[in-house]
Design an enzyme around this catalytic site. Structure first.
Site, PDB file in Angstrom:
ATOM      1  N   CYS A  92      32.357  43.051  33.232  1.00 11.69           N
ATOM      2  CA  CYS A  92      33.338  41.996  33.510  1.00 11.69           C
ATOM      3  C   CYS A  92      32.976  41.132  34.721  1.00 11.69           C
ATOM      4  O   CYS A  92      32.163  40.225  34.599  1.00 11.69           O
ATOM      5  CB  CYS A  92      34.706  42.635  33.647  1.00 11.69           C
ATOM      6  SG  CYS A  92      36.029  41.480  33.331  1.00 11.69           S
TER       7      CYS A  92
ATOM      8  N   ARG B 256      45.822  36.142  29.980  1.00 14.13           N
ATOM      9  CA  ARG B 256      44.634  36.958  30.250  1.00 14.13           C
ATOM     10  C   ARG B 256      44.202  37.638  28.943  1.00 14.13           C
ATOM     11  O   ARG B 256      45.030  37.850  28.043  1.00 14.13           O
ATOM     12  CB  ARG B 256      44.944  38.031  31.311  1.00 14.13           C
ATOM     13  CG  ARG B 256      45.018  37.483  32.722  1.00 14.13           C
ATOM     14  CD  ARG B 256      45.193  38.576  33.749  1.00 14.13           C
ATOM     15  NE  ARG B 256      44.005  39.416  33.913  1.00 14.13           N
ATOM     16  CZ  ARG B 256      42.954  39.097  34.677  1.00 14.13           C
ATOM     17  NH1 ARG B 256      42.934  37.931  35.281  1.00 14.13           N
ATOM     18  NH2 ARG B 256      41.943  39.918  34.805  1.00 14.13           N
TER      19      ARG B 256
ATOM     20  N   HIS C 230      35.921  47.519  29.935  1.00 12.36           N
ATOM     21  CA  HIS C 230      36.214  48.624  30.853  1.00 12.36           C
ATOM     22  C   HIS C 230      36.509  49.845  29.988  1.00 12.36           C
ATOM     23  O   HIS C 230      36.075  49.938  28.852  1.00 12.36           O
ATOM     24  CB  HIS C 230      37.442  48.278  31.713  1.00 12.36           C
ATOM     25  CG  HIS C 230      37.292  47.042  32.536  1.00 12.36           C
ATOM     26  ND1 HIS C 230      36.467  46.960  33.646  1.00 12.36           N
ATOM     27  CD2 HIS C 230      37.861  45.817  32.402  1.00 12.36           C
ATOM     28  CE1 HIS C 230      36.550  45.747  34.166  1.00 12.36           C
ATOM     29  NE2 HIS C 230      37.375  45.032  33.440  1.00 12.36           N
TER      30      HIS C 230
HETATM   31  N1  GLN Z   1      38.136  38.251  38.020  1.00 11.62           N
HETATM   32  C1  GLN Z   1      37.422  38.166  36.748  1.00 11.62           C
HETATM   33  C2  GLN Z   1      38.340  37.643  35.620  1.00 11.62           C
HETATM   34  O1  GLN Z   1      39.546  37.624  35.775  1.00 11.62           O
HETATM   35  C3  GLN Z   1      36.859  39.532  36.364  1.00 11.62           C
HETATM   36  C4  GLN Z   1      37.945  40.532  36.005  1.00 11.62           C
HETATM   37  C5  GLN Z   1      37.379  41.929  35.818  1.00 11.62           C
HETATM   38  O2  GLN Z   1      36.374  42.300  36.399  1.00 11.62           O
HETATM   39  N2  GLN Z   1      38.112  42.770  34.999  1.00 11.62           N
HETATM   40  O3  GLN Z   1      37.819  37.295  34.556  1.00 11.62           O
END
Ligand code: GLN
Length: 256
Positions: free
Chosen positions: A95, A132, A207
């Protein structure tokens, strides 16, 4: 044989539990009597330390921490990391880490964060009001030769199960996708791609943490690192992954 895991900015890039990837590699080596050293690669580390890693793990982070990391990952440190990965040192980057391995990441607020440009891709957050990309993710690995190597290891089509939580969307240019999405958003929720693959570096939005849910990936990373380090073929002792297999079967049934 012994293995040194380089862990990228553990204090700044462990927001989403990706330390589980380091623990998984460590335990799967220890269960095989392979000594493991964990080497934090952080703001106080010299570039030379990056060159001591046999395998590199990078986790996820919020936009602010990513900006702090990139202020540090410059110059000789950036070159050391790029040279390691270009030279075929294996790695798994989740990510926020792979976003920084691309050309740039445009966060929800603030200035564009220039990346290492190692992966030919860009990432953009559509803004704080945007939905998101959060939820379970399932994807089939398509990147070669990784796909063939995993199929030879497991005798199965490599299916990865994970969990994603990102605002940024990633758009691949010439870098290979890691896989094709079966469930979830993947890189951007539009093109059906998930992650990226370069030399022996796995980049993914997954993740989970990724490796305990997909132990075959952990073993591929361990074997690849040891074969590169010792320039010889390595056969890892099989481990009893029945609990992981049961959990995978349950998740695949739930998500189909
Ligand atoms: N901050 C980055 C985003 O929001 C990465 C998020 C993450 O590592 N889960 O895409």
């Amino acid at each position: 044989m012994e293995l040194t895991i380089g862990w990228l900015y553990p204090k700044l890039m462990s927001t989403y539990g990706d330390r589980g990837n380091v623990i998984c590699i460590q335990r799967r080596c220890q269960w095989r009597d392979i000594p493991v050293k964990i080497l934090p690669l952080e703001q106080t580390s010299e570039a030379a330390l990056f060159l001591q890693a046999d395998l590199i793990v990078g986790g996820g982070a919020q936009d602010r921490q990513q900006e702090i990391v990139m202020r540090d990952l410059q110059g000789s440190k950036a070159e050391a990391l790029k040279n390691q990965l270009d030279d075929g040192i294996p790695g798994v980057f989740t990510c926020g880490s792979p976003q920084l391995l691309g050309h740039y990441y445009e966060p929800a607020l603030g200035q564009r964060i220039q990346g290492l440009g190692l992966l030919d891709m860009v990432s953009k957050h559509p803004g704080p009001e945007a939905k998101r990309c959060i939820g379970n993710v399932v994807f089939e690995i398509t990147a070669e030769p990784l796909r063939q190597e995993l199929q030879a290891m497991t005798g199965e089509t490599p299916i990865v199960i994970g969990f994603e939580n990102h605002g940024g969307r990633t758009y691949l240019q010439t870098v290979s996708p890691l896989g094709k999405v079966k469930t979830g958003y993947g890189n951007n929720g539009e093109d059906g791609f998930e992650g990226a693959f370069h030399q022996k570096a796995i980049a993914t939005y997954s993740h989970g943490p990724l490796l305990p849910k997909n132990p075959f990936l952990a073993d591929w990373l361990i074997r690849t690192a040891l074969e590169k380090k010792y320039q010889d073929s390595v056969q890892l002792t099989p481990l009893d992954d029945c609990l992981a297999q049961q959990a995978r079967a349950a998740m695949l049934k739930r998500l189909e």
